[in-house]
Design an enzyme around this catalytic site. Sequence first.
Site, PDB file in Angstrom:
ATOM      1  N   SER A 199      -8.803 -33.895  27.201  1.00 35.21           N
ATOM      2  CA  SER A 199     -10.083 -33.991  26.378  1.00 35.21           C
ATOM      3  C   SER A 199     -10.783 -32.770  26.468  1.00 35.21           C
ATOM      4  O   SER A 199      -9.963 -31.681  26.212  1.00 35.21           O
ATOM      5  CB  SER A 199     -10.861 -35.254  27.321  1.00 35.21           C
ATOM      6  OG  SER A 199     -11.775 -35.536  26.483  1.00 35.21           O
ATOM      7  N   TRP A 241     -11.215 -39.655  16.663  1.00 32.90           N
ATOM      8  CA  TRP A 241     -11.989 -38.788  17.204  1.00 32.90           C
ATOM      9  C   TRP A 241     -11.473 -37.403  17.356  1.00 32.90           C
ATOM     10  O   TRP A 241     -11.841 -36.116  17.637  1.00 32.90           O
ATOM     11  CB  TRP A 241     -12.954 -39.231  18.290  1.00 32.90           C
ATOM     12  CG  TRP A 241     -14.054 -38.566  18.814  1.00 32.90           C
ATOM     13  CD1 TRP A 241     -14.042 -37.723  19.889  1.00 32.90           C
ATOM     14  CD2 TRP A 241     -15.090 -38.139  18.201  1.00 32.90           C
ATOM     15  NE1 TRP A 241     -15.455 -36.816  20.140  1.00 32.90           N
ATOM     16  CE2 TRP A 241     -16.159 -37.355  18.922  1.00 32.90           C
ATOM     17  CE3 TRP A 241     -16.052 -38.614  17.099  1.00 32.90           C
ATOM     18  CZ2 TRP A 241     -17.254 -36.871  18.861  1.00 32.90           C
ATOM     19  CZ3 TRP A 241     -17.211 -38.192  16.780  1.00 32.90           C
ATOM     20  CH2 TRP A 241     -17.578 -37.266  17.571  1.00 32.90           C
ATOM     21  N   HIS A 284      -7.470 -43.325  26.168  1.00 33.02           N
ATOM     22  CA  HIS A 284      -7.843 -41.792  26.326  1.00 33.02           C
ATOM     23  C   HIS A 284      -7.317 -41.299  28.017  1.00 33.02           C
ATOM     24  O   HIS A 284      -7.597 -41.927  28.873  1.00 33.02           O
ATOM     25  CB  HIS A 284      -9.212 -41.539  26.224  1.00 33.02           C
ATOM     26  CG  HIS A 284      -9.636 -40.119  26.149  1.00 33.02           C
ATOM     27  ND1 HIS A 284      -8.810 -39.263  25.216  1.00 33.02           N
ATOM     28  CD2 HIS A 284     -10.734 -39.268  26.593  1.00 33.02           C
ATOM     29  CE1 HIS A 284      -9.486 -38.002  25.484  1.00 33.02           C
ATOM     30  NE2 HIS A 284     -10.745 -38.327  26.049  1.00 33.02           N
TER      31      HIS A 284
END
Length: 509
Positions: free
Chosen positions: A212, A306, A343
Amino acid sequence: MTTLLAITGMVTVASGAAAAVEDDGADCPVSLPASFPATAKLPDPFTKLDGSRVTAKSDWRCRREEIKKLAERTIYGQKPAKPASVTGSVSATNITVNVSENGRSASFSAGVQLPSGTGPFPAVFVVGGFGADTATIRASGAAVISYDPLAVGKEGTPRNNKQGAFYSIYGATSSTGLLAAWAWGVSRIIDVLEQSGGQVLKADALGVTGCSRYGKSAFAIGVLDQRIALTMPIESGTAGVPILRGIPGESGSQGLSNAYGEQPWFGDAFGAYTGNPAGLPVDTHELVGMVAPRGLFIMENPHIDWLGARSGSVAALAGAEVYQALGAGGNISYWSDVQDGTHCAARPEWRTPLQQNIQKFLLKTGSAAGTFRISAKKAGTLAQWRDWPTPVLADGPGTTTTPTTPTTSAPPPGACTAAVSVNQWPGGFVTTIRVTAGSAPLTGWAVTAALPAGAAITSVWNAGSSGTTGTVRFTNTGNNGTLSPGQSTEFGYQGAGTGTGTTAACATG
């Protein structure tokens, strides 16, 4: 086995040493123009600032420096060179760093977890506690260095009042963004590891990983310090691997303005490009190329829009052209074909290639070729983004790649053609096939490819396929089967063996 090394004073590594250095092109003269022409296509990584093209592998060192300076000016902000004084200590549990420059000082530290066995050990920086599976890293024989980037550059600060060790040295109003600051912090840890004499950790066998926001960091760290032998960003999203030009057109991905405003990850100068990425003189595919020929394993998640994984696949495919031109096509891997959409999950699909990359680039006991596994959910098309060829580079280490020249003849009315391009390295290859419609539109296509004897396909993107050896039939996917007259699309596959000599024919579906 627990050894504490205290280092005082500054130790300088001789420029002529065989060991890798932070920036081997620092001596290359680079003069950036005041302005740059805009282009919607990805800039040509092989065209120098003076307009000439790279023709030899030895040219890449200074071309890389040009790209670095462009990226610093427009994307990251400047990452300063090694300060006047870097001191610290290394033990089996901790690394400390003390930095002084121009009368200012700062300190920070990192934790260490050793694997079983007898050192010294290779090591992987895990940024912010999120990255590749640490149990697999240690089981593979590498130590884990737990790096807290927020001690070096804090999030949640305004751009005119940045905080952390980096900004204590270079000022709270520095235009350098967090990603370059975080990369600077890892570079200073590496300085201390080099000074330690390698009794606990090997300074010449280092990797980095993060997920991330810390995947963005891991990518920048590998891009900006050539002492990182293996770079492993995970789900890095906007400001990470995905091409910046692709983000505005990728539905659901984090917008450039949003990422610029969320945290000061980008350098301040990037604010001028959030609404105009075509004005950038550089893009992330060239940053991928900056890592070449070192190890690079990009991991992405196609289940979360995203994260911009389609733009990430384009960056990897285009950056792989640099790897292939340098004769290091087997040193890059890309994997977005995963089942679990959580994620930053520790995915079983990545465990084996993670082990193979550690063995190859850190332990130096493996030889597995890189792998491209692109999810059909987020498969980008390189042909949409580039209008430059990949050169065959002379001299230098490695094996010269020999891409075939795609056909330029016009397809017959109502038909389609298939042009084959092969990039070969020892033991493996990537083949790209461009399908072009004739004078009538296509609503579907099928390509039959005859592979050379011994060649075996290991992964395919942007097409369906039947078989892996001999004569293989490829068909369009749901999003690339409709072509206007003269329009082209590309699909590709990776294989083991020799791909040179592949022939292909196209038929309408």
